[in-house]
Design a protein around this motif. Structure first.
Motif, PDB file in Angstrom:
ATOM      1  N   ARG A 105       0.844  -1.198   0.000  1.00  0.00           N
ATOM      2  CA  ARG A 105       0.000   0.000   0.000  1.00  0.00           C
ATOM      3  C   ARG A 105       0.882   1.252   0.000  1.00  0.00           C
ATOM      4  O   ARG A 105       1.799   1.380   0.823  1.00  0.00           O
ATOM      5  CB  ARG A 105      -0.902   0.014   1.235  1.00  0.00           C
ATOM      6  CG  ARG A 105      -1.660   1.291   1.457  1.00  0.00           C
ATOM      7  CD  ARG A 105      -2.781   1.488   0.452  1.00  0.00           C
ATOM      8  NE  ARG A 105      -3.110   2.888   0.327  1.00  0.00           N
ATOM      9  CZ  ARG A 105      -4.297   3.348  -0.037  1.00  0.00           C
ATOM     10  NH1 ARG A 105      -5.274   2.512  -0.339  1.00  0.00           N
ATOM     11  NH2 ARG A 105      -4.518   4.627  -0.142  1.00  0.00           N
ATOM     12  N   PHE A 149       0.896   5.621  -0.172  1.00  0.00           N
ATOM     13  CA  PHE A 149       0.147   6.885  -0.066  1.00  0.00           C
ATOM     14  C   PHE A 149       0.971   7.907  -0.830  1.00  0.00           C
ATOM     15  O   PHE A 149       1.984   8.385  -0.323  1.00  0.00           O
ATOM     16  CB  PHE A 149      -0.018   7.304   1.401  1.00  0.00           C
ATOM     17  CG  PHE A 149      -0.867   6.355   2.202  1.00  0.00           C
ATOM     18  CD1 PHE A 149      -2.252   6.383   2.113  1.00  0.00           C
ATOM     19  CD2 PHE A 149      -0.282   5.420   3.043  1.00  0.00           C
ATOM     20  CE1 PHE A 149      -3.032   5.503   2.852  1.00  0.00           C
ATOM     21  CE2 PHE A 149      -1.055   4.540   3.779  1.00  0.00           C
ATOM     22  CZ  PHE A 149      -2.431   4.578   3.674  1.00  0.00           C
ATOM     23  N   LEU A 208      -9.077   0.011   3.802  1.00  0.00           N
ATOM     24  CA  LEU A 208      -8.231   0.582   2.744  1.00  0.00           C
ATOM     25  C   LEU A 208      -7.988  -0.495   1.705  1.00  0.00           C
ATOM     26  O   LEU A 208      -7.834  -1.668   2.045  1.00  0.00           O
ATOM     27  CB  LEU A 208      -6.870   1.020   3.310  1.00  0.00           C
ATOM     28  CG  LEU A 208      -6.808   2.234   4.222  1.00  0.00           C
ATOM     29  CD1 LEU A 208      -5.380   2.418   4.731  1.00  0.00           C
ATOM     30  CD2 LEU A 208      -7.273   3.493   3.524  1.00  0.00           C
ATOM     31  N   GLU A 209      -7.908  -0.073   0.454  1.00  0.00           N
ATOM     32  CA  GLU A 209      -7.613  -1.047  -0.603  1.00  0.00           C
ATOM     33  C   GLU A 209      -6.114  -1.137  -0.808  1.00  0.00           C
ATOM     34  O   GLU A 209      -5.414  -0.128  -0.728  1.00  0.00           O
ATOM     35  CB  GLU A 209      -8.286  -0.625  -1.904  1.00  0.00           C
ATOM     36  CG  GLU A 209      -9.747  -0.986  -1.923  1.00  0.00           C
ATOM     37  CD  GLU A 209     -10.335  -0.989  -3.320  1.00  0.00           C
ATOM     38  OE1 GLU A 209      -9.597  -1.273  -4.285  1.00  0.00           O
ATOM     39  OE2 GLU A 209     -11.528  -0.707  -3.428  1.00  0.00           O
TER      40      GLU A 209
END
Lengths: 314, 263
Positions: free
Chosen positions: A15, A17, A57-58
């Protein structure tokens, strides 16, 4: 969809951001009924990992299955199977304890909500305070209420993010005892914690992460992998000759004399110790105590972090 | 449906314990109802409306009076002046409730445990929206009914009172009012996602009440005429605006967006 085998399975789960890679290709399998610790420093991606597994969250890439359902594709089904205690309890202060639980019971579509509320408030010692606004609750009471909230719908998998953080020793002990009881009921528990002693006591296995996975095993095996096994002989008087006596054995890799103690690195203390004791006595040693030097999980953790920093710094 | 109902009840339990919200929801409609009734009371008690004649009315307004006499037309003008004032209630109340509700959830960090439940984004948004819209629309309707009842007592000519139930008022109160509430909620959701103080969210949202204040002033000054056509246009524009704003509000309320972008 998986029917048997691990209750949680992640494959290269990642993941980002923006430009920041919070979780980097984490692959783990968690068995049903296991208490699984997720350890790492602040910003290591523990909460992000849990949020992905809780279908909040994906993932940017990789895949994960929780209770047989794929995250990102079957999120609603996952949400029915999991309970989640976030880092902050997140309770409605103006509402009473009972109203808080009734609200979340409605969100989960819990039948016989009154019975469930009674069950968990009684288990956690809050039944007599059920009509009081949460605003009047202590931090420990809030945490217990948040745990009750996570259990109302009888989830198979429970995610607990810092469940004892900020609690006084008595409240923390009660929460730990409760976690152990939940584990005894066969629930799978994913525990994010900075309290390594707690992880050591509660977890069947721990994953140490720092963005990526640094180590994964039971605390006992991690200790052995990193520090090997050491036996401590407390002697009335330690002599330099004893070191040579012990090093004569093939299974002894290291010997250190510290004051009147001898630290011996061995492969299999259960089988090797009798021979070592005999040899020392024959050499004139007077043995007071023999024990295994128990490393704390904290030592393992710090060693892993040190190694990871060493690698990162080139 | 059960989840939406539970959200509404929870919102009311929370927000109405806040004295400021309670004051806004109860006193704003009361004031907006009492003000025109007071003016109407003094107007009907005055023989010649303090020297003001129908000639002082905006010329285009006389087209709305139909068969009414000059004095009655003046009364109808006074009655109609406050139509737009009533339109402020369904905007301000949901804005206040939604701002406190959403920013409150952010600051107390209650959104995460809610988002981890099987509740859908749409259910949360509809629940929170209705928690603001229902009191707002109810307050508007109750205020309107009190105003109509007061006017009925004070105004002798039934034709003037009857005007309060003509299509202009009906459309305004029962169609435009709820549409304005949806507008208010959508605006509050979007603003609340970016701020951490409910008062700031409310103040910024308040900017969107200004067009209604502008219309009220414009009408009082005779610059615009709020007639049936105007109200229908307003309703049409609001339907489009509400659809667009609600779409964006749903996007803003996605779990992913809340956890990764809300500040």
């Amino acid at each position: 969809m998986m029917n048997n085998g691990p209750i949680i399975q992640t494959t290269n789960l990642s993941r980002s951001f923006g430009d920041i890679l919070a979780v980097d290709r984490i692959s783990v399998s968690i068995n049903p009924g296991e208490v699984f610790g997720l350890l790492g420093p602040n910003g290591a991606g523990k909460t992000t990992t849990v949020r992905m597994l809780a279908a909040l969250l994906e993932p940017t890439s990789g895949e994960a299955y929780v209770a047989g359902f794929q995250i990102g594709k079957e999120d609603q089904k996952i949400r029915r199977q999991i309970g989640y205690l976030p880092e902050a309890p997140g309770l409605y202060d103006a509402l009473t304890a009972e109203q808080n639980l009734a609200f979340f019971g409605a969100m989960y579509g819990v039948e016989e909500i009154s019975r469930q509320i009674k069950r968990y408030l009684e288990m956690l010692g809050l039944w007599n305070r059920r009509y009081e606004p949460v605003a009047t609750f202590s931090k420990g009471m809030r945490q217990k209420l948040a745990i009750a909230r996570a259990l109302l719908h009888e989830p198979e998998v429970l995610f607990l993010d810092e469940p004892t953080s900020g609690l006084d020793p008595q409240a923390a002990r009660l929460v730990r005892k409760f976690i152990a009881e939940l584990s005894g009921e066969g629930r799978t528990i994913i525990l994010c914690t900075h309290n390594l002693d707690e992880a050591d006591r509660l977890c069947d296995r721990v994953a140490v992460v720092n963005g990526h996975l640094l180590a994964l095993d039971s605390p006992k095996i991690l200790r052995r992998k990193i520090f090997g096994r050491k036996v401590v002989f407390h002697l009335l008087e330690a002599k330099i000759d004893f070191e040579q006596v012990l090093l004569a054995f093939d299974f002894v890799s290291e010997v250190h004399l510290v004051e009147n103690k001898i630290l011996v690195s061995v492969e299999d203390p259960e089988n090797n110790n009798p021979a070592l004791i005999r040899a020392l006595i024959e050499a004139g040693a007077e043995i007071q105590f023999v024990g295994e030097l128990r490393r704390r999980l904290e030592d393992v953790y710090l060693e892993l972090m040190k190694s990871a920093e060493g690698i990162n710094n080139g | 449906m059960d989840r939406i109902k539970a959200i509404i009840v929870k919102e009311w339990r929370e927000v109405f314990k806040n004295k400021f919200i309670f004051f806004t929801v109860s006193f704003l409609p009361l004031m907006i109802t009492a003000l025109p009734l007071g003016i109407l009371y003094f107007a009907t008690g005055s023989e010649n409306f303090g020297g003001v004649t129908t000639a002082d009315l905006p010329p285009q307004f006389s087209t709305l009076c139909g068969e009414l006499s000059g004095g009655d037309c003046m009364l109808y003008y006074i009655v109609t002046q406050f139509l737009l004032l009533f339109m402020m209630v369904p905007v301000i109340i949901p804005m206040t409730i939604a701002s406190y509700s959403i920013v409150g959830e952010k600051t107390t960090r209650t959104l995460e445990p809610l988002l981890v439940t099987p509740v859908s984004t749409l259910e949360i948004l509809i629940g929170k929206g209705l928690a603001g819209i229902i009191p707002a629309v109810s307050a508007t309707w109750i205020g309107y009914l009190l105003y109509a009842a007061g006017a009925h007592i004070m105004v002798d000519n039934p034709a003037v009172v009857g005007k309060l139930f003509d299509p202009l008022w009906m459309t305004a109160i029962f169609v435009v009012g709820p549409l304005l509430s949806i507008f208010g909620v959508s605006i509050a959701v979007m603003i609340s996602s970016r701020v951490n103080d409910p008062r700031i969210a409310e103040q910024i949202s308040g900017i969107f009440v200004l067009p209604i204040v502008g219309l009220f002033i414009g009408q009082t000054m005779g610059l615009i005429l709020v007639n049936q056509q105007f109200i229908l246009w307003m309703a049409g524009i609001l339907v489009v605006l509400d659809s667009v704003l609600f779409y964006f509000a749903v996007q803003i309320f996605q779990r992913e967006t809340i956890l990764s972008r809300w500040k």
